[in-house]
Design an enzyme around this catalytic site. Structure first.
Site, PDB file in Angstrom:
ATOM      1  N   GLY A  27       0.784  -1.223   0.000  1.00  0.00           N
ATOM      2  CA  GLY A  27       0.000   0.000   0.000  1.00  0.00           C
ATOM      3  C   GLY A  27       0.812   1.267   0.000  1.00  0.00           C
ATOM      4  O   GLY A  27       0.517   2.201  -0.744  1.00  0.00           O
ATOM      5  N   GLU A  28       1.849   1.335   0.805  1.00  0.00           N
ATOM      6  CA  GLU A  28       2.604   2.581   0.905  1.00  0.00           C
ATOM      7  C   GLU A  28       3.354   2.911  -0.386  1.00  0.00           C
ATOM      8  O   GLU A  28       3.748   4.045  -0.607  1.00  0.00           O
ATOM      9  CB  GLU A  28       3.588   2.519   2.072  1.00  0.00           C
ATOM     10  CG  GLU A  28       4.728   1.533   1.896  1.00  0.00           C
ATOM     11  CD  GLU A  28       5.652   1.508   3.112  1.00  0.00           C
ATOM     12  OE1 GLU A  28       6.861   1.516   2.891  1.00  0.00           O
ATOM     13  OE2 GLU A  28       5.164   1.474   4.249  1.00  0.00           O
TER      14      GLU A  28
ATOM     15  N   ARG B 273      -0.627   2.643  -3.402  1.00  0.00           N
ATOM     16  CA  ARG B 273      -2.066   2.701  -3.128  1.00  0.00           C
ATOM     17  C   ARG B 273      -2.717   3.953  -3.713  1.00  0.00           C
ATOM     18  O   ARG B 273      -3.790   3.886  -4.333  1.00  0.00           O
ATOM     19  CB  ARG B 273      -2.325   2.665  -1.625  1.00  0.00           C
ATOM     20  CG  ARG B 273      -3.830   2.671  -1.282  1.00  0.00           C
ATOM     21  CD  ARG B 273      -4.082   2.832   0.221  1.00  0.00           C
ATOM     22  NE  ARG B 273      -3.485   1.748   0.968  1.00  0.00           N
ATOM     23  CZ  ARG B 273      -4.061   0.549   1.161  1.00  0.00           C
ATOM     24  NH1 ARG B 273      -5.228   0.306   0.611  1.00  0.00           N
ATOM     25  NH2 ARG B 273      -3.453  -0.373   1.864  1.00  0.00           N
TER      26      ARG B 273
ATOM     27  N   GLY C 123     -12.154  -2.844  12.711  1.00  0.00           N
ATOM     28  CA  GLY C 123     -11.983  -3.353  14.066  1.00  0.00           C
ATOM     29  C   GLY C 123     -11.885  -4.846  14.181  1.00  0.00           C
ATOM     30  O   GLY C 123     -11.708  -5.373  15.273  1.00  0.00           O
TER      31      GLY C 123
ATOM     32  N   GLU D  94       0.117 -13.222   1.947  1.00  0.00           N
ATOM     33  CA  GLU D  94      -0.869 -13.227   0.856  1.00  0.00           C
ATOM     34  C   GLU D  94      -0.338 -13.984  -0.350  1.00  0.00           C
ATOM     35  O   GLU D  94      -1.052 -14.772  -0.975  1.00  0.00           O
ATOM     36  CB  GLU D  94      -1.195 -11.782   0.432  1.00  0.00           C
ATOM     37  CG  GLU D  94      -2.057 -11.006   1.391  1.00  0.00           C
ATOM     38  CD  GLU D  94      -2.295  -9.574   0.930  1.00  0.00           C
ATOM     39  OE1 GLU D  94      -3.068  -8.868   1.586  1.00  0.00           O
ATOM     40  OE2 GLU D  94      -1.699  -9.180  -0.092  1.00  0.00           O
TER      41      GLU D  94
END
Length: 1011
Positions: free
Chosen positions: A63-64, A67, A95, A129
């Site tokens: 993501g960083e 994204r 959550g 993943e």
């Protein structure tokens, strides 16, 4: 999901004792045997159902790294194309523990995409993943598909864990040592798979790269339960337009129509949508070729069977079927496609109303008639577009050639074949298959034959659209194909209304069925294949004695070498004769007109091209003989260029006449009727024959007094042709013609003043009016629906003095802009709330004005977008280039590209007026520089603008020397500055008397002026 195996095991254990049970309990076994058979059928049916994927795509990425840029664009592209992708920042409950949800999402996604970026290996979560994705790849049921993408790292870096990946694993050795070996193996295995490399595939251009990825996935997703075809070309364009993802989980019933002519790909698109979307609905059905089904109850039963997965009760009539459908379809969201519907009874029987269906359902209709769908209240209608040139060549080549690398001869012939078909998908396939394996010589012969006689298979497909029309609509289609392509639609409607064809309604039917189109300038257009089909029908009529209704005589329509005498026939309704050089002389006996009692259109004309000097009749091989005793009073259009007769028949009084054009004729008097004089009431178009005005026996003043004075009272006159005459003035009474739409005075070299014209006039052609110096009135709306030609009008806007150096004052520019309703002191052009408008100015000059804040001494220019760039605040831009043409007519224009190489304009921009300006070489001196100023509000493609844009003038054009160029972007903030700093025309080089060109064009009109 069905868990079928245990059930099957128990059934087979039970049945293994069948022989014992049969002997001991014969009465018990029969019902159990039946139960077994039903259960087994149920299991087999369940196992044959495709896996119900929850998501189309799952993407593993760091993501960083990507994204907010690459991934955001990729997800948007997926959404636009209807590809349902799992997105962790939207779809995971807040959550909760992420791992179980994420793993489940991977298992429920058909395509598993891994994007390797520089910091991917630093994320333990990404690596887990990856391991899970490769485990899913090994499973056969369900079958996942994995796509590997190398964003900013090379495969070797991933495979051998070098560079940043090596650094990442040094960290993992400390914190995740137990999983390191598994992760390394996964990276090596993934890197060995065939993947997408951003640099290698698209040279770093992300938008193109994203298109490649989504297109690859889309084609696979469309490979579903229905066979679509091997070569899906252009399908993603329609998916983008439809934005299919909005229909998944919708809270309403959505009904859409897909429309187009036969063979354009409606069914193919519908099948592709079905294959892509069916998994997202609880039931689905594709009813193909509804038009061909004689018994609608059979279609109703198919619909119920396919969606409810159960054999329906026998439906005895359509009304009963409607009640069953309404009851059963309201229980769950479904996907229903009704293909090729052509009558409201089919719609009423199968999908009579959105209220029949459960919210969330998607109902798709395909057909040829937009009005049918509009009247059925569908939510939207998708028009099927023809393929563009590149797509056409790709589809055609896939069927015409085995080898992708073509010789120059075949490449040229393939382009000719594609040009002939003009983007019609089925025709491209038919023609490609027909030419496959043939020699170059055979290709040349076949393409020449196709130019004269359409391919029978293509013709038969398109003929279906013609056969579905009523008699009036068929007549209108054939008339347009024969003589009205390119003509103003309102004018043609008035002609055909004069033939009692109810043209306003019936022409709209042809538009709705995609058989004709009406362009933005209101001209009628028709696809070449439809025109060829229509003319083939006319030819079929011509070989049937006594039935021929249209006689077309032109070297590019018929070969008349074996029938150089035009035969008389009472059935003739339309006679069109082009005055040109035929291979043999063509004889017309005027006495034959006495037999043509039904003649409603007579057009004997000289082909005339825009901007062509055309004020005399050219030589031709048409010989007129006999006497003109009779002309049909049924005529609504009467054109006879160069009519050799002095008088029209005494009893010729066509009450339905709409247009008459007697240019270059010998007629001395238009006609004298029993009602006497010039009774022109009811006409919408008049052409004053220049022969009359040149005849000494009828002076100009008398003609204007007798004819034009009469015209002033014609409230219905729409077209007035006065071209090629020698009068110096026009009467002020023209302003009284409240319906006048078009005025032609081109070639009137003595005309000095153009009077005030009524606001209804939208087309003025005053080209080659070399004495014209004054025009009354001005544009009320500079961007309104007007088309004005003032080509080669050197005295226009010239009420100024010439200075001592022989240059014309800049106030001439002010006069031109003033006529348009614009001012030179500010940026009023950019204040107009009109998109797609352009202002072009070209003349002798050799320096860039100060107004252009970005400049370059080369042929390209990089312009940084403002730091606070927002498309919604962008108003347009101006460009300027100083250039010299080494060869005439070699100017190509400019391009604009985004930071990533994507084009910001549809195609290289080149003002059409420059072609005339440079072709005529009115500028005179090849060695001098020309300045071209271009201001535009055409900004539609700038929505994706980012970082910077690059302007390029005359790229790869050795015939043009660019001295320097400039550009300036205009945003809302610029328009709030002091006007003195914003004048678009400050510091312009003085307009040259050697010639120049100016043009203002908008979405609905333009004005051209050259001097």
């Amino acid at each position: 999901m069905w868990k079928c195996s245990p059930i099957v095991d128990y059934i087979f254990v039970f049945m293994s004792s069948a022989s014992f049970l049969k002997r001991s309990y014969p009465l018990l076994l029969n019902p159990l045997e039946n139960l077994y058979k039903q259960l087994l059928l149920l299991v087999m049916a369940a196992s044959s159902i495709s896996h119900g994927w929850k998501y189309d795509v799952f993407v593993s990425f760091r993501g960083e790294d990507i994204r907010k840029n690459f991934m955001d664009h990729l997800f948007n592209d997926f959404k636009q194309k209807g590809i349902h992708a799992f997105r962790d920042d939207n779809e995971l409950p807040k959550g909760e523990e992420i791992s179980p949800h994420l793993y489940k999402s991977i298992e429920e996604s058909r395509f598993l995409v891994v994007i390797f970026s520089k910091n991917y290996a630093f994320s333990s979560w990404c690596l887990r993943e990856l391991v899970k994705i490769l485990e899913c790849k090994q499973t056969e049921n369900p079958k996942h598909e994995v796509r590997i993408i190398f964003y900013d790292v090379k495969p070797d870096v991933v495979r051998k864990q070098k560079g940043r990946y090596a650094e990442a694993f040094r960290n993992h050795e400390v914190s995740n040592s137990a999983e390191v070996s598994k992760w390394k193996e996964a990276l090596s295995m993934a890197a060995d798979l065939s993947g997408f490399d951003l640099q290698a595939m698209t040279n770093g251009y992300e938008s193109k790269f994203i298109g490649c990825i989504s297109k690859d996935i889309l084609i696979k997703l469309c490979d579903g339960p229905l066979h679509v075809g091997e070569n899906l070309v252009g399908i993603d364009f329609h998916f983008d337009k439809l934005n299919l993802s909005r229909f998944v989980g919708s809270d309403k019933v959505n009904m859409i129509g897909i429309c187009g002519i036969s063979g354009i790909g409606k069914t193919t698109l519908a099948k592709a949508i079905y294959n892509l979307m069916y998994a997202h609905f609880e039931g689905s059905c594709f009813c193909e070729d509804v038009r061909k089904k004689q018994d609608l109850t059979q279609v109703q039963m198919q619909l119920i069977d396919d969606i409810m997965k159960t054999r329906a009760l026998k439906i005895s009539n359509v009304g009963q079927g409607i009640m069953v459908i309404k009851k059963m379809m309201s229980s769950k969201p479904i996907l229903l496609v009704l293909d090729d519907v052509d009558h409201r009874d089919q719609l009423k029987a199968l999908a009579g109303s959105a209220s029949w269906f459960c919210p969330g359902s998607l109902i798709i209709f395909t057909g040829k008639d937009k009005q049918l769908f509009r009247s059925h209240r569908v939510d939207e209608i998708q028009d099927m577009d023809f393929l563009d040139e590149d797509e056409s060549l790709k589809l055609f080549s896939s069927y015409a050639f085995e080898d992708k690398h073509l010789s120059a001869h075949f490449q040229e012939l393939a382009e000719k074949a594609v040009m002939y078909v003009q983007g019609h998908p089925l025709a491209l396939i038919v023609l490609g298959c027909f030419l496959y394996g043939k020699t170059v010589g055979q290709w040349v012969s076949e393409l020449e034959r196709l130019r004269r006689h359409p391919n029978e298979e293509i013709h038969s497909v398109l003929r279906l659209s013609y056969d579905g029309l009523n008699l009036h609509q068929q007549n209108i289609l054939l008339d347009i194909a024969c003589l009205f392509i390119g003509e103003n639609s309102d004018f043609v409607a008035s002609i055909l209304n004069g033939c009692h064809f109810f043209a306003d309604t019936n022409m709209q039917v042809l538009v709705d069925k995609s058989l004709i189109t009406i362009s933005s300038n209101m001209s009628l257009q028709m696809h070449d294949l439809i025109q060829a089909m229509a003319r083939a029908i006319v030819r079929e009529e011509s070989i049937m004695p006594g039935i021929q209704r249209r006689l077309l005589i032109s070297s590019n329509v018929y070969d008349i070498s074996d029938q150089n005498k035009v035969a008389r026939t009472e059935a003739i309704e339309v006679l069109v004769l082009s005055l040109e050089k035929f291979s043999q002389k063509v004889h017309i006996d005027a006495n034959d007109f006495a037999h043509m009692k039904k003649l409603r259109i007579l057009k004997i004309y000289q082909e005339e091209k825009v901007y062509e000097q055309k004020h005399e009749l050219k030589d031709h091989n048409v010989i007129f003989s006999g006497n003109l005793y009779y002309l049909s009073n049924e005529l609504s259009l009467f054109y006879w260029h160069g009519c050799p007769f002095k008088y029209l028949p005494s009893d010729f009084y066509p009450e339905n006449i709409v247009a008459i054009d007697l240019s270059y004729s010998n007629i001395k008097k238009i006609w004298t009727t029993p009602k006497g004089g010039f009774d022109l009431d009811g006409w919408t178009s008049i052409t004053a024959p220049s022969g009359i005005l040149r005849n000494n026996s009828i002076p100009k003043d008398q003609f204007i007094g007798r004819c034009l004075r009469s015209i002033g009272g014609l409230s219905c006159l729409e077209r007035l042709y006065l071209d090629g005459n020698n009068f110096t003035i026009l009467p002020a009474s023209l302003s009284q013609l409240s319906h006048l739409a078009e005025l032609y005075v081109d070639g009137c070299k003595e005309l000095k003043v153009l009077p005030e014209l009524p606001p209804s006039v939208w087309h003025i052609d005053a080209s080659d009016c070399t004495s014209l110096s004054e025009m009354s009135g001005s544009y009320k709306d500079p961007f309104g629906n007007r088309y004005n030609y003032f080509s080669n009008c050197p005295k226009l806007f010239k009420n100024v003095t010439i200075d001592s150096e022989g240059s014309i004052s800049k106030t001439r520019l002010s006069a031109f802009l003033g006529y348009l309703g614009l001012h030179t002191k500010n940026c009023e052009f950019f204040l107009q709330d009109i998109d797609d408008s352009d202002l072009d100015i070209g003349y002798h000059g050799n320096s860039i004005p100060e107004w252009f804040t970005n400049r370059s001494m080369e042929n390209h220019l990089k312009v940084e977008l403002p730091s606070d760039w927002r498309f919604s605040k962008f108003r347009g831009y101006g460009t300027c280039v100083v250039f010299k043409c080494k060869k005439p007519r070699k100017f190509k224009g400019y391009s604009v590209n985004n930071f990533d190489g994507a084009s910001m304009i549809k195609e290289d921009y080149y003002p059409h007026i420059f072609e005339e300006f440079l072709k005529k070489e009115v500028i005179g001196i090849h060695e001098s520089y020309i300045i071209w100023l271009h201001y535009t509000r055409s900004t539609r493609r700038w929505k994706e603008g980012k970082n910077f844009v690059t302007f390029c003038f005359e790229e790869n054009n050795e015939d043009v020397e660019v001295k320097e160029c400039g550009a300036r972007l205009i945003c809302d903030g610029d328009l709030q500055q002091d006007d003195t700093n914003l004048s678009m025309f400050q510091d312009l080089p003085t307009l040259s008397q050697h010639g120049g060109a100016m043009s203002l064009s908008g979405p609905f009109g333009y004005i051209d002026w050259t001097w």
